[in-house]
Enzyme design. Structure first.
Site, PDB file in Angstrom:
ATOM      1  CG  ASN A  27      -1.672   1.273   1.433  1.00  0.00           C
ATOM      2  OD1 ASN A  27      -1.838   2.042   0.487  1.00  0.00           O
ATOM      3  ND2 ASN A  27      -2.142   1.528   2.653  1.00  0.00           N
ATOM      4  CD1 TRP A  28       3.792   1.341  -2.686  1.00  0.00           C
ATOM      5  CD2 TRP A  28       3.599   2.324  -4.691  1.00  0.00           C
ATOM      6  NE1 TRP A  28       4.621   0.686  -3.553  1.00  0.00           N
ATOM      7  CE2 TRP A  28       4.525   1.260  -4.802  1.00  0.00           C
ATOM      8  CE3 TRP A  28       3.310   3.083  -5.822  1.00  0.00           C
ATOM      9  CZ2 TRP A  28       5.172   0.957  -6.000  1.00  0.00           C
ATOM     10  CZ3 TRP A  28       3.954   2.768  -7.018  1.00  0.00           C
ATOM     11  CH2 TRP A  28       4.877   1.723  -7.101  1.00  0.00           C
ATOM     12  CE  LYS A  29       0.529   3.496   4.816  1.00  0.00           C
ATOM     13  NZ  LYS A  29       0.256   3.586   6.208  1.00  0.00           N
ATOM     14  CG  HIS A 113      -5.664   1.752   5.212  1.00  0.00           C
ATOM     15  ND1 HIS A 113      -5.188   2.672   6.119  1.00  0.00           N
ATOM     16  CD2 HIS A 113      -4.650   0.887   4.976  1.00  0.00           C
ATOM     17  CE1 HIS A 113      -3.923   2.375   6.414  1.00  0.00           C
ATOM     18  NE2 HIS A 113      -3.577   1.292   5.735  1.00  0.00           N
ATOM     19  CD  GLU A 115      -2.692   5.429   6.880  1.00  0.00           C
ATOM     20  OE1 GLU A 115      -2.707   5.562   5.648  1.00  0.00           O
ATOM     21  OE2 GLU A 115      -1.723   4.933   7.499  1.00  0.00           O
ATOM     22  CD  GLU A 185      -3.443  -2.776   7.347  1.00  0.00           C
ATOM     23  OE1 GLU A 185      -2.360  -3.037   6.843  1.00  0.00           O
ATOM     24  OE2 GLU A 185      -4.049  -1.711   7.151  1.00  0.00           O
ATOM     25  N   GLY A 191       2.502   2.077  10.685  1.00  0.00           N
ATOM     26  CA  GLY A 191       3.422   3.205  10.529  1.00  0.00           C
ATOM     27  C   GLY A 191       4.128   3.597  11.808  1.00  0.00           C
ATOM     28  CB  SER A 231       5.451  -1.877  11.731  1.00  0.00           C
ATOM     29  OG  SER A 231       4.982  -0.576  12.022  1.00  0.00           O
ATOM     30  N   GLY A 252       2.873  -1.257   4.231  1.00  0.00           N
ATOM     31  CA  GLY A 252       2.884   0.173   3.900  1.00  0.00           C
ATOM     32  C   GLY A 252       4.299   0.637   3.573  1.00  0.00           C
ATOM     33  N   GLY A 253       4.961   1.209   4.552  1.00  0.00           N
ATOM     34  CA  GLY A 253       6.278   1.838   4.360  1.00  0.00           C
ATOM     35  C   GLY A 253       7.284   0.964   3.627  1.00  0.00           C
TER      36      GLY A 253
HETATM   37  C1  PEP Z   1      -0.604   0.014   5.839  1.00  0.00           C
HETATM   38  O1  PEP Z   1      -0.531   1.076   5.256  1.00  0.00           O
HETATM   39  O2  PEP Z   1      -1.580  -0.735   5.634  1.00  0.00           O
HETATM   40  C2  PEP Z   1       0.455  -0.387   6.750  1.00  0.00           C
HETATM   41  C3  PEP Z   1       0.341  -1.526   7.382  1.00  0.00           C
HETATM   42  O3  PEP Z   1       1.517   0.480   6.888  1.00  0.00           O
HETATM   43  P1  PEP Z   1       2.950   0.151   7.572  1.00  0.00           P
HETATM   44  O4  PEP Z   1       3.430  -1.144   6.985  1.00  0.00           O
HETATM   45  O5  PEP Z   1       3.819   1.318   7.183  1.00  0.00           O
HETATM   46  O6  PEP Z   1       2.732   0.047   9.035  1.00  0.00           O
END
Ligand code: PEP
Length: 275
Positions: A27-29, A113, A115, A185, A191, A231, A252-253
């Site tokens: 997930n590039w956000k 999600h 966010e 999640e 994050g 993470s 994500g990251g």
């Molecule tokens: C996400 O955006 O769904 C996520 C899990 O981010 P991260 O891996 O950065 O915690």
């Protein structure tokens, strides 16, 4: 019982047997322009081409969907959107429908999600409508659920997960579950660099599978892929993937860099594959 959107998924359910195929999704956000998307695919292609042990999905921003879909095809990566609107079209300034997403070549979408829930007013009810819209357009849905830190610390984790599943998945028929993937999640792990331990994640995944067994059916629960997100990094993916109810990851990251994403995709050969 088949309804108007079920025809897309006839035959697909048999592709997802009880030995669930792993799925790693990035997930590039709100990161990456089209030029940066091109650079990512140039770098990641030789690292993940020919992978068969898991499905690989990347969810770029809307603006890069079409280019990503073009570049991903020869690499065997599927492309997904990060969100969608539940209506097919209309006066919804700034929104993107499932049909518009589908036209780009994307075949997945993330729904609900945390966010979106935290910052854009997403509710279990809007999640439910968005899942319906995704399925109607032939998109697979990665449906995100998870508790906040405060909910975990006050012992509400199971109640929250159950509520999100009951309301988010309301009204779906059994056949409609084949294109649905759930992502657990925990909000406190997204994050933050604070991953759930494999044991904590497994406990939640097992609970989620049990809920789906009760809400829908044991067969659907057995076939449902449940991803962990929060993470995920090259150095913690293996322990997570060793858990019996963890079928993949939403990243994500660590999905923004081709090398770290490819390392996660190759979770089963982490020792050998140092990219
Ligand atoms: C996400 O955006 O769904 C996520 C899990 O981010 P991260 O891996 O950065 O915690």
């Amino acid at each position: 019982m088949w309804n108007s959107r079920s025809h897309f998924w006839k035959g697909v359910s048999s592709l997802i047997p009880n030995n669930r195929k792993a799925l790693i999704a990035g997930n590039w956000k709100m990161y990456k322009t089209i030029a940066e998307t091109e650079a990512f695919f140039t770098e990641v292609a030789p690292l993940v081409k020919g992978v068969t042990h898991c499905e690989v999905v990347i969810a770029p921003p809307f603006t890069a969907l079409r280019r990503a879909a073009e570049l991903a095809e020869s690499v065997g990566i599927s492309i997904g959107a990060q969100d969608l609107h539940w209506e097919k079209e209309g006066a919804w300034t700034g929104a993107i429908s499932a049909t518009i997403i589908r036209e780009t070549g994307a075949t997945f979408t993330i729904v609900g999600h945390s966010e979106r829930r935290q910052f854009f007013g997403e509710t279990d009810q809007s999640v439910n409508k968005k899942i319906g819209a995704a399925l109607s357009a032939g998109l697979r849905a990665i449906v995100c659920i998870g508790e906040t830190l405060q909910e975990r610390e006050t012992g509400q984790t199971e109640a929250v997960l159950n509520r999100q599943l009951v309301n988010g998945l309301a009204g779906l028929t059994e056949p409609e579950f084949s294109p649905i993937i759930v992502a657990y999640e925990p909000v406190w792990a997204i994050g933050t660099g604070r991953t759930a331990t494999p044991e904590i994640a497994q406990q939640a995944h097992c609970f989620i599978r049990g809920c789906v067994g009760q809400i829908v059916s044991p067969t659907v629960a057995r076939g449902l892929r449940i991803l962990y997100g929060g993470s995920v990094k090259p150095d913690n993916i293996r322990g997570l993937m060793e858990q019996p109810d963890i079928d993949g990851a939403l990243v994500g990251g660590a999905s923004l860099q081709a090398k770290s994403f490819a390392s996660i995709v190759h979770y089963q050969v982490m020792e050998a594959a140092k990219f």
